[in-house]
Design a protein around this motif. Structure first.
Motif, PDB file in Angstrom:
ATOM      1  N   THR A  49       0.860  -1.173   0.000  1.00  0.00           N
ATOM      2  CA  THR A  49       0.000   0.000   0.000  1.00  0.00           C
ATOM      3  C   THR A  49       0.902   1.230   0.000  1.00  0.00           C
ATOM      4  OG1 THR A  49      -0.099  -0.098   2.409  1.00  0.00           O
ATOM      5  CG2 THR A  49      -1.936  -1.088   1.204  1.00  0.00           C
ATOM      6  N   THR A  50       0.341   2.345  -0.399  1.00  0.00           N
ATOM      7  CA  THR A  50       1.081   3.607  -0.395  1.00  0.00           C
ATOM      8  C   THR A  50       0.250   4.626   0.364  1.00  0.00           C
ATOM      9  OG1 THR A  50       1.990   3.057  -2.562  1.00  0.00           O
ATOM     10  CG2 THR A  50       2.195   5.345  -1.844  1.00  0.00           C
ATOM     11  N   GLU A  51       0.810   5.120   1.461  1.00  0.00           N
ATOM     12  CA  GLU A  51       0.107   6.118   2.271  1.00  0.00           C
ATOM     13  C   GLU A  51       0.704   7.496   2.005  1.00  0.00           C
ATOM     14  OE1 GLU A  51      -0.967   5.151   6.370  1.00  0.00           O
ATOM     15  OE2 GLU A  51       0.037   3.238   6.026  1.00  0.00           O
ATOM     16  N   PRO A  52      -0.117   8.530   2.071  1.00  0.00           N
ATOM     17  CA  PRO A  52       0.378   9.886   1.784  1.00  0.00           C
ATOM     18  C   PRO A  52       1.557  10.293   2.665  1.00  0.00           C
ATOM     19  CG  PRO A  52      -2.018   9.879   2.005  1.00  0.00           C
ATOM     20  CD  PRO A  52      -1.540   8.509   2.378  1.00  0.00           C
ATOM     21  N   HIS A  57       4.461   0.603   1.802  1.00  0.00           N
ATOM     22  CA  HIS A  57       4.591  -0.340   2.912  1.00  0.00           C
ATOM     23  C   HIS A  57       4.128  -1.714   2.440  1.00  0.00           C
ATOM     24  CE1 HIS A  57       4.694  -1.889   6.988  1.00  0.00           C
ATOM     25  NE2 HIS A  57       3.544  -2.473   6.716  1.00  0.00           N
ATOM     26  N   TRP A  58       4.949  -2.729   2.707  1.00  0.00           N
ATOM     27  CA  TRP A  58       4.585  -4.108   2.408  1.00  0.00           C
ATOM     28  C   TRP A  58       4.056  -4.766   3.675  1.00  0.00           C
ATOM     29  CZ3 TRP A  58       4.284  -6.211  -2.318  1.00  0.00           C
ATOM     30  CH2 TRP A  58       4.956  -5.577  -3.358  1.00  0.00           C
ATOM     31  N   SER A  59       2.876  -5.354   3.592  1.00  0.00           N
ATOM     32  CA  SER A  59       2.276  -6.085   4.714  1.00  0.00           C
ATOM     33  C   SER A  59       2.213  -7.566   4.374  1.00  0.00           C
ATOM     34  CB  SER A  59       0.844  -5.599   4.970  1.00  0.00           C
ATOM     35  OG  SER A  59       0.821  -4.246   5.325  1.00  0.00           O
ATOM     36  N   VAL A  80      -6.373  -0.113   8.185  1.00  0.00           N
ATOM     37  CA  VAL A  80      -6.090   1.322   8.094  1.00  0.00           C
ATOM     38  C   VAL A  80      -5.213   1.606   6.875  1.00  0.00           C
ATOM     39  CG1 VAL A  80      -4.876   3.245   9.214  1.00  0.00           C
ATOM     40  CG2 VAL A  80      -6.442   1.816  10.536  1.00  0.00           C
ATOM     41  N   ARG A  81      -4.221   0.767   6.648  1.00  0.00           N
ATOM     42  CA  ARG A  81      -3.351   0.965   5.487  1.00  0.00           C
ATOM     43  C   ARG A  81      -4.136   0.867   4.178  1.00  0.00           C
ATOM     44  NH1 ARG A  81       1.847   1.340   6.955  1.00  0.00           N
ATOM     45  NH2 ARG A  81       2.558   0.274   8.821  1.00  0.00           N
ATOM     46  N   ILE A  82      -5.038  -0.087   4.100  1.00  0.00           N
ATOM     47  CA  ILE A  82      -5.865  -0.245   2.891  1.00  0.00           C
ATOM     48  C   ILE A  82      -6.763   0.982   2.717  1.00  0.00           C
ATOM     49  CG2 ILE A  82      -7.792  -1.564   1.904  1.00  0.00           C
ATOM     50  CD1 ILE A  82      -5.166  -3.037   1.545  1.00  0.00           C
TER      51      ILE A  82
END
Length: 152
Positions: A49-52, A57-59, A80-82
């Protein structure tokens, strides 16, 4: 008269066979390398995922396959990351030695019980994990990369 019935039955059988074969080919996944059996056999998968604020981040997630479709059950942090993912509803996925750039995360609340049962069957640690919060159950659906356009 009997020969006409036999001929018509033979033609009908041929037409139905062609229709079923065409439908089976159309149902084939068009994403190269995507194989639910690999996901079924995998211990974990990785989703990016990519957060602002935080970037990429790899989960690591557990995955189960039900009726040929892969599902994940997200804990609080993964959820939350999704939700904050800038490429939502898509993530990048790694499984075994393959990487898929565009996998849609489709929320499937009606599959919660089936996914929980499948997780319990596949992962012995689920005896502890099942009691944690899982705000989302999702199906993973790959999308084919758009065809490359030649540059002139």
């Amino acid at each position: 008269m009997k020969i006409y019935r036999i001929a018509n039955l033979a033609i009908l059988s041929l037409v139905l066979s062609i229709a079923f074969a065409t439908a089976a080919c159309a149902a084939d996944n068009t994403v190269p390398g995507w194989d639910p059996a690999v996901l079924r056999d995998a211990s974990t998968i990785k989703v990016m995922t990519t957060e602002p604020d935080a970037g990429e981040h790899w989960s690591n997630l557990w995955v189960v396959v039900i009726d040929g479709q892969p599902y994940v059950r997200l804990g609080d942090r993964s959820y939350v990351r999704i939700q904050r993912n800038t490429t939502k509803p898509y993530v990048k996925l790694k499984v075994a030695d393959q990487e898929f750039d565009k996998v849609k995360v489709e929320e499937m609340p009606d599959m919660k019980d089936k996914v929980a049962a499948a997780m319990a069957d596949k992962y012995w640690m689920d005896v502890l994990i099942r009691h944690e919060s899982h705000p989302m159950v999702a199906r993973l659906v790959p999308e084919a990369a758009p065809p490359e356009t030649p540059s002139h």
